[in-house]
Design a protein around this motif. Structure first.
Motif: not given
Length: 218
Positions: A33-53
């Motif tokens: 859903x994140x990739x479809x909505x925004x094109x990328x997922x940023x692991x350095x953003x505090x709210x996305x670190x766990x999802x990136x890992x």
């Protein structure tokens, strides 16, 4: 009323497409859903670190599932980013000419900071962006793009994780941070390719502007 086919009751339910635990299934859905909505997922953003890992540890699941949705995905661990690239034309973002102009300028600003100046981050203000447009692309571009339209284009770029945009008053003091995702969305390998595209943009823009003689005839 027709009689039900007894054979239908004998059909077994199909196997689940993905044999995942509920937690993994939820994480995979969140990543897609994140990739479809925004094109990328940023692991350095505090709210996305766990999802990136999670994406890094289970990248094959993400890659295969994203392919079903028409996306290629790349894991860019140095930048702590997962980026999606459309595989089908129906998913490609078609920009208006003024937005293309702004995204070209943002790519240039980032490339200068990262490659030429050796910076790890690329910051500029709207004033500096306008100066870049005037000096490097079209001298009349600043006057052609209104503040409201420029704000809209920058917010669109922020929505697709190409920049971070901090609105300020006056608008010209607003801050922009160009993010590494722009390198793949606007995929020039070097400045020479950017220069060639910018020149082509100038030629197409000039061809669209009528000469004084043509205006007189009209």
């Amino acid at each position: 009323m027709t009689e039900a086919d007894p054979n239908l009751n004998e059909l077994s339910a199909p196997e689940p497409l993905l044999r995942l635990q509920d937690q993994d299934r939820s994480r995979l859905a969140e990543a897609l859903q994140e990739l479809l909505a925004h094109g990328s997922l940023l692991g350095l953003e505090s709210g996305q670190t766990g999802l990136y890992n999670w994406c890094r540890q289970n990248f094959e699941w993400l890659r295969e599932t994203a392919a079903l949705a028409g996306l290629d995905v790349a894991l860019l661990h140095e930048e702590r980013m997962v980026q999606a690239i459309p595989r089908v034309s129906s998913m490609v973002l078609h920009l208006r000419q003024d937005a293309t102009l702004i995204w070209l300028a943002l790519w240039y600003a980032g490339d200068v900071r990262w490659r030429d100046e050796g910076e790890t981050q690329a910051f500029l203000t709207v004033t500096e962006l306008n100066a870049l447009l005037k000096d490097q692309l079209l001298s009349d571009a600043v006057g052609q793009i209104s503040r409201g339209r420029l704000r809209e284009i920058l917010r669109q770029a922020a929505r697709y994780n190409l920049i971070k945009f901090q609105l300020a008053e006056p608008f010209e003091d607003s801050g922009i941070e160009v993010l590494p995702a722009i390198r793949r969305v606007v995929p020039f390998r070097e400045l020479a390719e950017w220069t060639e595209s910018a020149s082509a943009f100038k030629r197409s823009e000039a061809a669209a502007i009528p000469s004084p003689e043509e205006e007189a005839e009209a």
